[in-house]
Design a protein around this motif. Sequence first.
Motif, short mmCIF file in Angstrom:
data_model
loop_
_atom_site.label_atom_id
_atom_site.label_comp_id
_atom_site.label_asym_id
_atom_site.label_seq_id
_atom_site.Cartn_x
_atom_site.Cartn_y
_atom_site.Cartn_z
N ALA A 176 -24.12 10.10 46.12
CA ALA A 176 -24.95 10.16 47.67
C ALA A 176 -25.65 9.01 47.37
N ALA A 177 -25.37 7.87 48.00
CA ALA A 177 -26.17 6.64 47.88
C ALA A 177 -25.94 5.90 49.18
N ASP A 178 -26.80 4.83 49.40
CA ASP A 178 -26.73 4.18 50.62
C ASP A 178 -25.77 2.96 50.63
N TYR A 179 -25.49 2.33 49.44
CA TYR A 179 -24.45 1.48 49.28
C TYR A 179 -23.77 1.84 47.99
N LEU A 180 -22.33 1.26 47.96
CA LEU A 180 -21.56 1.54 46.70
C LEU A 180 -20.85 0.08 46.67
N ILE A 181 -21.23 -0.56 45.61
CA ILE A 181 -20.78 -1.79 45.25
C ILE A 181 -19.63 -1.73 44.30
N ASP A 182 -18.25 -1.86 44.40
CA ASP A 182 -17.24 -1.46 43.56
C ASP A 182 -15.88 -2.32 43.90
N ASP A 183 -15.25 -2.50 42.91
CA ASP A 183 -13.82 -3.39 43.14
C ASP A 183 -12.62 -2.50 43.60
N HIS A 184 -12.74 -1.17 43.54
CA HIS A 184 -11.66 -0.26 43.88
C HIS A 184 -11.40 0.57 45.13
N VAL A 185 -10.35 0.12 46.08
CA VAL A 185 -10.25 0.91 47.46
C VAL A 185 -10.37 2.42 47.04
N ALA A 218 -12.36 -9.02 42.98
CA ALA A 218 -11.71 -9.09 41.54
C ALA A 218 -10.26 -9.62 41.94
N PRO A 219 -9.73 -10.21 40.84
CA PRO A 219 -8.35 -10.50 41.29
C PRO A 219 -7.45 -9.66 41.88
N HIS A 220 -7.36 -8.20 41.33
CA HIS A 220 -6.41 -7.41 41.90
C HIS A 220 -6.64 -7.02 43.27
N ASN A 221 -7.84 -7.13 43.75
CA ASN A 221 -8.24 -6.64 45.25
C ASN A 221 -8.44 -7.59 46.29
N VAL A 222 -8.02 -8.97 46.02
CA VAL A 222 -8.22 -10.25 46.94
C VAL A 222 -7.46 -10.06 48.26
N ASN A 223 -6.49 -9.15 48.47
CA ASN A 223 -5.63 -9.05 49.70
C ASN A 223 -6.17 -7.82 50.43
N VAL A 224 -7.08 -7.02 50.08
CA VAL A 224 -7.65 -6.12 50.64
C VAL A 224 -8.52 -6.46 51.95
N GLN A 225 -8.05 -5.90 53.12
CA GLN A 225 -8.85 -6.48 54.20
C GLN A 225 -10.16 -5.44 54.64
N GLU A 226 -10.06 -4.17 54.31
CA GLU A 226 -10.95 -3.14 54.92
C GLU A 226 -12.10 -2.89 54.76
N PHE A 227 -12.54 -3.48 53.68
CA PHE A 227 -14.27 -3.45 53.51
C PHE A 227 -15.02 -4.91 53.62
N LYS A 228 -16.22 -4.73 53.74
CA LYS A 228 -17.11 -5.92 53.70
C LYS A 228 -17.12 -6.18 52.36
N ARG A 229 -17.24 -7.63 51.99
CA ARG A 229 -16.74 -8.00 50.91
C ARG A 229 -17.99 -8.59 50.18
N VAL A 230 -18.23 -8.66 48.89
CA VAL A 230 -19.42 -9.52 48.23
C VAL A 230 -18.64 -10.26 46.96
N ASN A 231 -18.48 -11.59 47.00
CA ASN A 231 -17.54 -12.37 46.09
C ASN A 231 -18.39 -12.62 44.86
N THR A 232 -19.72 -12.50 44.93
CA THR A 232 -20.67 -12.82 43.75
C THR A 232 -21.69 -11.98 43.65
N TRP A 233 -22.53 -12.08 42.52
CA TRP A 233 -23.68 -11.34 42.64
C TRP A 233 -24.71 -12.13 43.50
N GLU A 234 -24.44 -13.45 43.20
CA GLU A 234 -25.38 -14.21 44.23
C GLU A 234 -25.37 -13.57 45.95
#
Lengths: 172, 172
Positions: free
Chosen positions: A125-134, A149-165
């Motif tokens: 139970a959390a407000d946000y989950l930062i994860d690389d897997h669908v 991550a390289p394996h998820n670059v074509n996934v469209q369905e989630f808001k994305r964060v590309n870097t820790w910045e």
Amino acid sequence: MARIAIDMDGVMADSTQQYINWYANRYGVTVAKESLLGKPETTGFPLDGVVRQFLYEPNFFRTKPVIAGAQEVIKALQEKHEVFIVSAAMEFPLSLAEKLAWLEEHFPFISWHNIVFCGYKHIVAADYLIDDHVKNLSTFKGEPLMFTAPHNVNVQEFKRVNTWEEVGALLL
Amino acid sequence: MARIAIDMDGVMADSTQQYINWYANRYGVTVAKESLLGKPETTGFPLDGVVRQFLYEPNFFRTKPVIAGAQEVIKALQEKHEVFIVSAAMEFPLSLAEKLAWLEEHFPFISWHNIVFCGYKHIVAADYLIDDHVKNLSTFKGEPLMFTAPHNVNVQEFKRVNTWEEVGALLL
């Protein structure tokens, strides 16, 4: 203050770089990161199936490189939010102690109280989950954030964060 | 179908009997279980502080006896509900692999997908939490069920289950 759950592999720990390093060390061929874009995790290497076997070897999880910016941003997130590290470590029993030691080495400011090793993540139970897997993001009840991550670059369905910045810009 | 989170130590694994066994083996004195009623966990033994040290020794978590009825009732619960094992294992890093091996031995029907090792348990989202400790039950958002253990007999604030038979009667 939000509760932020953060995945380890592919988000804090650079799994892709570790696959490349171990493959190069074992088979003498350095695979370019770009050549892995859009391919399922652990695939895309000349010899099929061998990278997957690394996951069962001692020291694989213990020696992963840290993803750039993770230390600084997670430290800052902790000051503003409730941060939990949530890793699906149960699949690889050897990884349990190695992941804990890895966290102690690279993220000594994270208390054991805030570490979760699990299988399914929908129990978290959390407000946000930062994860690389669908599979983890799609069952999450809060706001899912896909860490690129390289394996998820074509996934469209989630808001994305590309870097820790980018994580910092969003949540700090 | 409900989601039921179940603690390990003191609920599935008989911690009190293990304290008594290890103390008897080490110091030659068998302490009666009844003499521990209402005393904080690991206290009430002739030599002060030594039982607490057992928690850091190899094999302590690996060899705990199973509490009567746990296997049968948890197997039956799994057929009707979504069951997760939720253990605050992070405090004792040695216990991680031992607890996993203990579960595999005594509860082979529980998938690794449904095992959670954590610190704080308030991150767990479930309908019920069966646990023997106030600190875990008091922060739980679902319905807390206190599993009776010698150290908690004087606690009044939670609905109580004294045995696995009682858990079965309530949830099956």
